[in-house]
Design a protein around this motif. Structure first.
Motif, PDB file in Angstrom:
ATOM      1  N   ALA A   1       0.815  -1.218   0.000  1.00  0.00           N
ATOM      2  CA  ALA A   1       0.000   0.000   0.000  1.00  0.00           C
ATOM      3  C   ALA A   1       0.845   1.262   0.000  1.00  0.00           C
ATOM      4  CB  ALA A   1      -0.936  -0.021   1.211  1.00  0.00           C
ATOM      5  N   THR A   2       2.002   1.248   0.643  1.00  0.00           N
ATOM      6  CA  THR A   2       2.831   2.451   0.758  1.00  0.00           C
ATOM      7  C   THR A   2       3.731   2.584  -0.468  1.00  0.00           C
ATOM      8  OG1 THR A   2       2.865   2.214   3.160  1.00  0.00           O
ATOM      9  CG2 THR A   2       4.529   3.658   2.166  1.00  0.00           C
ATOM     10  N   PRO A   3       3.677   3.729  -1.168  1.00  0.00           N
ATOM     11  CA  PRO A   3       4.560   3.914  -2.330  1.00  0.00           C
ATOM     12  C   PRO A   3       6.028   3.923  -1.904  1.00  0.00           C
ATOM     13  CG  PRO A   3       2.802   5.563  -2.305  1.00  0.00           C
ATOM     14  CD  PRO A   3       2.781   4.887  -0.977  1.00  0.00           C
TER      15      PRO A   3
ATOM     16  N   GLY B   1       6.767  -0.782 -10.244  1.00  0.00           N
ATOM     17  CA  GLY B   1       6.040   0.041 -11.190  1.00  0.00           C
ATOM     18  C   GLY B   1       6.410   1.494 -10.994  1.00  0.00           C
ATOM     19  N   LEU B   2       6.429   2.301 -12.048  1.00  0.00           N
ATOM     20  CA  LEU B   2       6.854   3.695 -11.969  1.00  0.00           C
ATOM     21  C   LEU B   2       5.635   4.584 -11.811  1.00  0.00           C
ATOM     22  CD1 LEU B   2       9.311   5.546 -12.064  1.00  0.00           C
ATOM     23  CD2 LEU B   2       9.007   5.704 -14.538  1.00  0.00           C
ATOM     24  N   GLY B   3       5.637   5.377 -10.752  1.00  0.00           N
ATOM     25  CA  GLY B   3       4.509   6.241 -10.477  1.00  0.00           C
ATOM     26  C   GLY B   3       3.713   5.747  -9.298  1.00  0.00           C
ATOM     27  N   GLU B   4       3.025   6.694  -8.632  1.00  0.00           N
ATOM     28  CA  GLU B   4       2.322   6.355  -7.393  1.00  0.00           C
ATOM     29  C   GLU B   4       1.160   5.411  -7.619  1.00  0.00           C
ATOM     30  OE1 GLU B   4       0.318   8.688  -3.576  1.00  0.00           O
ATOM     31  OE2 GLU B   4       1.479   9.788  -5.095  1.00  0.00           O
ATOM     32  N   ASN B   5       0.558   5.453  -8.796  1.00  0.00           N
ATOM     33  CA  ASN B   5      -0.609   4.624  -9.076  1.00  0.00           C
ATOM     34  C   ASN B   5      -0.327   3.524 -10.093  1.00  0.00           C
ATOM     35  OD1 ASN B   5      -2.324   6.244  -7.388  1.00  0.00           O
ATOM     36  ND2 ASN B   5      -2.326   7.798  -9.024  1.00  0.00           N
ATOM     37  N   ALA B   6       0.952   3.253 -10.358  1.00  0.00           N
ATOM     38  CA  ALA B   6       1.300   2.270 -11.383  1.00  0.00           C
ATOM     39  C   ALA B   6       1.125   0.851 -10.852  1.00  0.00           C
ATOM     40  CB  ALA B   6       2.735   2.484 -11.843  1.00  0.00           C
ATOM     41  N   GLU B   7       0.870  -0.086 -11.752  1.00  0.00           N
ATOM     42  CA  GLU B   7       0.818  -1.500 -11.408  1.00  0.00           C
ATOM     43  C   GLU B   7       2.221  -2.089 -11.566  1.00  0.00           C
ATOM     44  OE1 GLU B   7      -0.383  -5.342 -10.421  1.00  0.00           O
ATOM     45  OE2 GLU B   7      -1.335  -3.395 -10.095  1.00  0.00           O
TER      46      GLU B   7
ATOM     47  N   THR C   1       8.930   8.358  -7.401  1.00  0.00           N
ATOM     48  CA  THR C   1       7.936   7.548  -6.697  1.00  0.00           C
ATOM     49  C   THR C   1       7.563   6.336  -7.539  1.00  0.00           C
ATOM     50  OG1 THR C   1       7.061   9.501  -5.599  1.00  0.00           O
ATOM     51  CG2 THR C   1       5.661   7.536  -5.596  1.00  0.00           C
ATOM     52  N   GLY C   2       7.433   5.204  -6.882  1.00  0.00           N
ATOM     53  CA  GLY C   2       7.032   3.984  -7.569  1.00  0.00           C
ATOM     54  C   GLY C   2       6.186   3.106  -6.669  1.00  0.00           C
ATOM     55  N   ARG C   3       5.683   2.022  -7.247  1.00  0.00           N
ATOM     56  CA  ARG C   3       4.905   1.047  -6.495  1.00  0.00           C
ATOM     57  C   ARG C   3       5.676  -0.268  -6.402  1.00  0.00           C
ATOM     58  NH1 ARG C   3       0.816   3.473  -3.799  1.00  0.00           N
ATOM     59  NH2 ARG C   3       0.150   1.342  -3.389  1.00  0.00           N
ATOM     60  N   VAL C   4       5.473  -0.974  -5.314  1.00  0.00           N
ATOM     61  CA  VAL C   4       6.185  -2.222  -5.064  1.00  0.00           C
ATOM     62  C   VAL C   4       5.183  -3.370  -4.958  1.00  0.00           C
ATOM     63  CG1 VAL C   4       7.633  -3.494  -3.432  1.00  0.00           C
ATOM     64  CG2 VAL C   4       8.093  -1.075  -3.903  1.00  0.00           C
ATOM     65  N   GLY C   5       5.479  -4.442  -5.661  1.00  0.00           N
ATOM     66  CA  GLY C   5       4.712  -5.671  -5.534  1.00  0.00           C
ATOM     67  C   GLY C   5       5.677  -6.841  -5.388  1.00  0.00           C
ATOM     68  N   PHE C   6       5.144  -7.989  -5.026  1.00  0.00           N
ATOM     69  CA  PHE C   6       5.962  -9.175  -4.845  1.00  0.00           C
ATOM     70  C   PHE C   6       5.691 -10.180  -5.954  1.00  0.00           C
ATOM     71  CE2 PHE C   6       6.043  -8.470   0.034  1.00  0.00           C
ATOM     72  CZ  PHE C   6       6.960  -7.444  -0.149  1.00  0.00           C
ATOM     73  N   GLY C   7       6.744 -10.918  -6.316  1.00  0.00           N
ATOM     74  CA  GLY C   7       6.623 -11.957  -7.329  1.00  0.00           C
ATOM     75  C   GLY C   7       6.206 -13.291  -6.718  1.00  0.00           C
ATOM     76  N   GLN C   8       6.567 -14.396  -7.401  1.00  0.00           N
ATOM     77  CA  GLN C   8       6.145 -15.729  -6.982  1.00  0.00           C
ATOM     78  C   GLN C   8       7.158 -16.425  -6.084  1.00  0.00           C
ATOM     79  OE1 GLN C   8       5.408 -17.850 -10.604  1.00  0.00           O
ATOM     80  NE2 GLN C   8       3.673 -16.575 -11.194  1.00  0.00           N
ATOM     81  N   SER C   9       8.333 -15.835  -5.891  1.00  0.00           N
ATOM     82  CA  SER C   9       9.388 -16.480  -5.107  1.00  0.00           C
ATOM     83  C   SER C   9       9.451 -15.890  -3.711  1.00  0.00           C
ATOM     84  CB  SER C   9      10.752 -16.308  -5.793  1.00  0.00           C
ATOM     85  OG  SER C   9      10.774 -16.985  -7.025  1.00  0.00           O
ATOM     86  N   ALA C  10       9.279 -16.747  -2.699  1.00  0.00           N
ATOM     87  CA  ALA C  10       9.370 -16.288  -1.318  1.00  0.00           C
ATOM     88  C   ALA C  10      10.829 -16.111  -0.914  1.00  0.00           C
ATOM     89  CB  ALA C  10       8.677 -17.279  -0.393  1.00  0.00           C
ATOM     90  N   GLY C  11      11.029 -15.307   0.128  1.00  0.00           N
ATOM     91  CA  GLY C  11      12.377 -15.049   0.618  1.00  0.00           C
ATOM     92  C   GLY C  11      12.597 -13.569   0.846  1.00  0.00           C
ATOM     93  N   VAL C  12      13.832 -13.174   1.058  1.00  0.00           N
ATOM     94  CA  VAL C  12      14.185 -11.762   1.236  1.00  0.00           C
ATOM     95  C   VAL C  12      14.496 -11.161  -0.127  1.00  0.00           C
ATOM     96  CG1 VAL C  12      15.790 -10.136   2.291  1.00  0.00           C
ATOM     97  CG2 VAL C  12      15.061 -12.166   3.551  1.00  0.00           C
TER      98      VAL C  12
END
Length: 602
Positions: free
Chosen positions: A146-148, A183-189, A206-217
């Protein structure tokens, strides 16, 4: 009064290059002040006698709002007029009307605090390239935070700078791709592992962060390539919901009153391993199941152990086995793979490899003393019809039993008598026939025991009785060209037909039973040919079946059974069979092992 000048180099926002501070030499001598700290703006300056270097540490040595009051209080207590001139010159002269017992460190500190109160603005944030917000998140795979993510650049004066190129990238790749996507931008996917942009008027990207399919750090690094600056942050990517439960090993064995531990593992749909508490259960009366997957053998038998998590479960077989030591030959699948022998305890412990150059090897058997192995193999690589008889120590030292000068084209299927005096084998005078021969264990006195063979007569797989008075073997001399079991008296050379169709016979150590194969199934029969009954299926033998081997007490045999895996039924697995009851105890770790032999000594 002599004065001593201290030169102070100040690096930072003050706008001057240096300050020279004169102090009475007596004060230096008396107070022995050696170090201290002061604030210039928000920069903490650490100093010592001599040259003082300003450290770009943006965190003050004291509360900023107290600085001017501290200076005023000090000035009043010292009765000292502070004269500050030429901030952009190399020197500032300071005169003091009198000195009190105040350390040099405190005096210099208060002076520099005074400089910090001369209207210098506080920086609005840390200088350089920093990850200002959105770092250090924690969530499951495929989550979107949720946090950019905010990357900020400020120059040496603390001011935001626009137009600075910033590259943000994920630098942690797991088994199933990048752990963090951007993703680039506050509202990007978030959709990629690298984004690049220039800072805005506030010095930010500012960008957005999501996680992929691989667990870990997962680590994310921000860089300003043109400036050589970087900062990084990490995220914890947790596995998704449980999708699969497995137990290992898939099949195992244990002795009575001993334990073995199963490993239960859970995974999400992408294969990331989870840490879940499992519920365990097992067949009662044969094994005892612990809460952490530990199994204790209670009595000999076959049990099933199960682990459950909600509606999911997996189960494995557990054999509680009699004690013993097995030797067997590894049967290679791929062309060119080496053959070798292994020995191990019946519970799977103590596995040991013995390399003997076993090309086209067969007929493995323990010596009666249990310190050597007896087998046949070809003397030259790749030629499988000229086998000779060999022995090998458990260290792999190989010796030929008899010289090549004897008039036989090949020697097959060796079996040693219980007293260790004689080795019986199938001798091949021609290419397609065989006769029953014997030779002393030291290679002396070779002689044919059975009748001479015509071109297609084949007598093979001899097995001596416990006393050595008789030998059972398989023969193709039957009128219908079948393979029948026959017994020859080693003294009179008289032969009796058991009236049993079969091959690969093996005489029990107690003398009352003979186990053999027919149509890829093991059978047992009395030594007079009576009481035949089936025991267990064997692997597909292609005409070269694996003889069963008896336990020293005559209660069990070890055999090669069909493997339900991808190479079934040609490549089998070993199993222990209780002859009286027919109880079968699979040894699940023994894939591709053939010609098993149970060591006759404990």
């Amino acid at each position: 009064m002599r004065q001593v000048w201290l030169r102070l180099r100040v690096l930072g926002r003050m706008g001057f290059d240096g300050i020279a501070l004169p102090f009475p030499k007596a004060a230096l001598t008396q107070h022995r002040a050696t170090e201290g700290a002061a604030n210039i703006g928000q920069a903490c300056v650490r100093f010592r006698l001599g040259v003082v270097d300003a450290q770009h540490r943006y965190g003050s040595c004291g509360a900023p709002e107290a600085r001017c009051e501290a200076i005023a209080s000090t000035a009043r207590s010292l009765g000292t007029p502070f004269v500050i001139a030429g901030l952009r010159t190399a020197r500032v002269r300071v005169r003091a009307s009198r000195w009190r017992r105040l350390s040099l460190g405190m005096a210099v500190g208060q002076l520099l605090l005074g400089l910090g109160c001369r209207g210098v603005a506080e920086p609005s944030g840390p200088i350089g390239l920093t990850i200002a917000a959105g770092g250090g998140g924690r969530d499951t795979v495929l989550a979107r935070l949720a946090t950019p993510l905010v990357v900020q650049y400020r120059d040496a004066s603390g001011r935001a700078r626009s137009g600075v190129t910033v590259r943000i990238e994920c630098v942690s790749v797991g088994a199933y791709g990048p752990r963090v996507i951007l993703g680039l931008g506050e509202n990007a996917e978030p959709s990629g592992s690298v984004v690049t942009d220039t800072t805005d008027a506030e010095g930010q990207v500012t960008g957005r962060v999501g996680f992929g399919q691989s667990a870990g750090v997962g680590w994310v690094r921000a860089t300003a390539p043109a400036l050589g600056l970087s900062d990084s942050t990490s995220y914890v990517v947790l596995p998704g919901t449980v999708a699969r439960l497995t137990l290992a090993p898939a099949d195992t064995a244990v002795y009575v009153a001993r334990t073995v531990t199963l490993r239960g593992r859970t995974f999400d749909k992408w294969g990331n391993e989870r840490q879940d508490a499992l519920e365990w259960s097992a067949t009662a009366e044969i094994v005892e199941m612990g809460a952490s997957g530990q199994i204790r053998g209670l009595r000999i038998g076959r049990a099933m152990a199960r682990a459950s998590l909600g509606a999911m479960s997996d189960s494995v077989g557990v054999s509680v086995v009699p004690s013993g030591v097995i030797a067997a030959m590894f049967f290679p699948i791929a062309v060119g793979d080496a053959q070798y022998f292994v020995m191990f305890n019946t519970d799977g412990t103590g596995m040991r490899r013995i390399d003997v150059g076993a090309d086209c090897a067969h007929g493995l058997q323990w010596s009666p003393t249990g310190d050597r192995l007896l087998f046949g193999r070809n003397p030259l690589p790749g030629i499988c019809f000229t086998q000779r008889l060999y022995t090998a120590t458990l260290a792999g030292t190989v010796a030929k039993i008899r010289p090549d000068t004897a008039p036989l084209a090949g020697e097959f299927w060796p079996r040693m008598t219980a007293d260790g005096q004689w080795v019986y084998f199938s001798g091949r005078p021609g290419h397609q026939n065989g006769e029953i021969w014997r030779v002393r264990a030291n290679g002396a006195d070779p002689e044919r025991v059975g009748p001479a063979a015509d071109f297609y007569d084949l007598d093979q797989h001899p097995s001596p009785s416990p006393t050595g008075a008789e030998v059972v073997y398989a023969s193709t001399r039957a009128p219908d060209w079948g393979i029948e079991l026959r017994v020859i008296n080693t003294t009179t050379r008289l032969i009796r037909d058991l009236g049993i169709t079969g091959m690969s016979p093996s005489w029990s150590p107690q003398g009352g039973l003979i186990v053999f194969l027919r149509n890829d199934r093991y059978y047992v029969v009395g030594t007079d040919g009576s009481g035949e009954r089936g025991l267990v299926d064997s692997r597909y033998s292609a005409g070269m079946p694996d003889p069963a081997s008896w336990s020293p007490d005559g209660r069990w045999i070890v055999v090669v059974t069909p493997d339900a895996g991808g190479y079934a039924p040609l490549y089998g697995k070993l199993a222990l069979v209780e002859v009286e009851t027919g109880l079968i105890l699979p040894l699940g770790w023994t894939a591709q092992l053939t010609y098993p032999s149970w060591r006759p000594t404990p």
